[in-house]
Design an enzyme around this catalytic site. Sequence first.
Site, PDB file in Angstrom:
ATOM      1  CB  SER A  94      -8.917   4.364   7.610  1.00  0.00           C
ATOM      2  OG  SER A  94      -9.407   4.980   5.693  1.00  0.00           O
ATOM      3  NE  ARG A 108     -10.245  10.263   9.931  1.00  0.00           N
ATOM      4  CZ  ARG A 108      -9.612   9.391   9.004  1.00  0.00           C
ATOM      5  NH1 ARG A 108     -10.144   7.823   8.766  1.00  0.00           N
ATOM      6  NH2 ARG A 108      -8.858   9.574   8.773  1.00  0.00           N
ATOM      7  CE  LYS A 113      -8.805   2.351   2.388  1.00  0.00           C
ATOM      8  NZ  LYS A 113      -9.714   3.682   3.519  1.00  0.00           N
ATOM      9  CG  HIS A 163      -1.751   0.807   1.032  1.00  0.00           C
ATOM     10  ND1 HIS A 163      -3.029   1.817   0.476  1.00  0.00           N
ATOM     11  CD2 HIS A 163      -1.607   2.186   1.524  1.00  0.00           C
ATOM     12  CE1 HIS A 163      -3.268   2.626   0.116  1.00  0.00           C
ATOM     13  NE2 HIS A 163      -2.789   3.193   1.509  1.00  0.00           N
ATOM     14  CG  ASP A 203     -12.183   2.549   6.010  1.00  0.00           C
ATOM     15  OD1 ASP A 203     -11.910   3.928   7.043  1.00  0.00           O
ATOM     16  OD2 ASP A 203     -12.138   3.133   5.039  1.00  0.00           O
TER      17      ASP A 203
END
Length: 433
Positions: A183, A168, A187, A82, A161
């Site tokens: 978050s 947010r 995922k 990621h 999420d």
Amino acid sequence: MRMVDLIEKKRDGHALTKEEIQFIIEGYTKGDIPDYQMSALAMAIFFRGMNEEETAELTMAMVHSGDTIDLSRIEGIKVDKHSTGGVGDTTTLVLGPLVASVGVPVAKMSGRGLGHTGGTIDKLESVPGFHVEITNDEFIDLVNKNKIAVVGQSGNLTPADKKLYALRDVTATVNSIPLIASSIMSKKIAAGADAIVLDVKTGVGAFMKDLNDAKALAKAMVDIGNRVGRKTMAIISDMSQPLGYAIGNALEVKEAIDTLKGEGPEDFQELCLVLGSHMVYLAEKASSLEEARHMLEKAMKDGSALQTFKTFLAAQGGDASVVDDPSKLPQAKYIIELEAKEDGYVSEIVADAVGTAAMWLGAGRATKESTIDLAVGLVLRKKVGDAVKKGESLVTIYSNREQVDDVKQKLYENIRISATPVQAPTLIYDKIS
């Protein structure tokens, strides 16, 4: 349990228990807890923080709020990468085939991009015929056969999420490390990863502009992974200028092809080798990072990384001959050079502003509904630290409109030239495991 008591508990700086966190996430996902109470809790977390255990429990509560992808039928350790995002970040296009070529299974779920350029899927779709509309069974079979496949995000993954992120966004509680870390990690875990390699960007073009914030986020995510049984390592890399040279969809695919041959931009190739060696090591295909890197360098040299890319493209309907003949990728009508107005050294290339210029050409989406032009974008001819002569090209603009004065203006404002020599920025600041 009452939500108001839990808000008060966090407001006063106390840790929430696993049961309390589950109550909050389940209630909010179902709609039993209203936005105004969740907003109050988010702000309390923003100011009071969460300890490592709370952050891990929040992550897993979000994972369990929806579907999870089961990749157990895929042989081997599934490692996912990621990146916290940046400009010209084509690493997924290279890392997938690169690590797959040494036997690491890459089962990639990707999205379409909002922002400067498209997401991984948009970029791959610039290869004629390539598609991600495959069933779950086909996806798993392809990974077992070729070690790599890419599918679009589907299913109801981490609905908590999605809902919390939207809240947010409008309540000024985005920049909270426990909330960002949970978050991202929720995922990745819901998507079935056994191990995770994180590329946390820092610098002007990054979400975490400050190096200490980037380190804190990386440490928080590595800690979550290791607490919930997913081996996780993080790299902190520079995004003060765009990565590599290409910004745009087809242009980035061409750069990925060059890099798989071992002929890519120096900074981009180095980052791919560092991230890739961490993936190979976590997949237990090498006993050290050095051995892993050696395997990847060999795969670039002997052509097996490129061959894996061709096999992958063809298996999902793509015309693999683009690898040998990149002119088959979408081509822009106009090619315009941005010439330097003076001699000197490139001292700054403001990454996000350059990304915005590419978006103005049509390389990215402003909203989900926008269409994307796969052919257009920018290719940098100079990076920070390079010497430049007046009249030399700084950037090549690939455009489908003839008039690009707005783009030129934006680029001139954000590529600075200094009379004295400048040091190129550090690429990798830290590694956290």
